[in-house]
Design an enzyme around this catalytic site. Sequence first.
Site: not given
Ligand code: PMP
Length: 415
Positions: A132, A209, A212, A235, A373
């Site tokens: 991401h 990270d 997910q 999430k 993203c």
């Molecule tokens: N890492 C991953 C793998 C994600 O899926 C996301 C959110 N789509 C993020 C980071 C960022 O998370 P947040 O928007 O909750 O800060």
Amino acid sequence: MPQTLMADKAAFDVDKIREDFPILSQTVRGKPLVYLDNAATTQKPRRVIERVRRFDTEEYGTVRRGAYRLCEHATQLFEDSRQKVADFLGAGNKKEIVFTSGTTQAINLVAYSFGRRFVYAGDEIIISNIEHHANTVPWQVLCEERGARLKVIPVNDAGELILEEYEKLLSDRTRLVAVNHVSNALGTVNPVREITEKAHAAGARVLIDGAQSTPHMKVDVREIGCDFYTFSGHKMYAPSGVGGVFGKMELWQEMPPYVTGGDMIMKVTLEKTTYAPPPARFEAGTPAITQVIGLGEAIDYLNGIGMDRISQYEKSLLEYGSRVLGAIDGLRIIGTAHDKAALISFALDVAHPHDVVTLLDQDGIAVRGGHHCAQPTMVRFGVPATSRASMAFYNKPEELDALAESLQKVIKLFS
Ligand code: PMP
């Protein structure tokens, strides 16, 4: 419905689970809502909604500062949530959990603070090709500022990290390896324990990270062995605006603050400030009090169902969805890793993902279309964007049938 899912139904009563989520019973444009954007954000069970309402109605106060009853009580609940997060992630010490606004802020915190303490010119940071942007851009910024180099683990056509290539990237210059546990764009589940072992053998630290993974599988940071592990409440069936990061105490103790101000100090004089020990050192300012308490309630709810049961049910949903969508002519599933979370990214030959998701919405189906993203991932797979159906344990196989049926209509329209 296939046999396996009928058998699962006995063990996992999804209709009953759905009753816990008031939002799921609504209709959209006259059709039942089919919510398949859980990788973006998850819906909240009534229990979390109610807990937050009750806290704000009857118990709300600031944390850490006052000696009066409301404040003491709120502080206790807030710290109870920290303990729940620590237990949920398998951390040994609740002080190793730092609350942030979510994964993005958590990774920025580590990049800034770990980076300033441990990363110098000529050092290297390793990420993967399926991260991401939240686990890409902070490292790029850090490398630029410190004169370090960013290296990238390539992936094969299934979307799996190529571990032999990863090993070649590791050296005594590697300071940190930062990869996701589960890719939000492809669903790949990465072998984080192995990745961590190899990094540690090279003398590097590891950030995982977990945005997910935490909602969908049992996580144990001590078993993985990683140095940092991030998560996002929104999430995990909890309110938005809260998340955090587990970090090993030996590292937190060495790291300078990221955001400075109130609550993170030991003593302030006009000449000099000394800092509080972790986790307070990294939690300047008034935190998201209500949301943290909501997160604790969401964790209780998830524990009540059981993360192992959740991942088992979601696995059967993934298998079913992959079969149903895989049978559609002109649909290509992108991300076919052997170990995969309940998320299906796909491209249609005849229509752009933005058109696909707009048309699905006409049938009440909420699916994300875009680069998620993860633009470098899209480039790797030669697509500008994908459509992505991401599941949660409240989804039903019938909803995947509805998705497939609606996609057939889209294909017909564009053919
Ligand atoms: N890492 C991953 C793998 C994600 O899926 C996301 C959110 N789509 C993020 C980071 C960022 O998370 P947040 O928007 O909750 O800060």
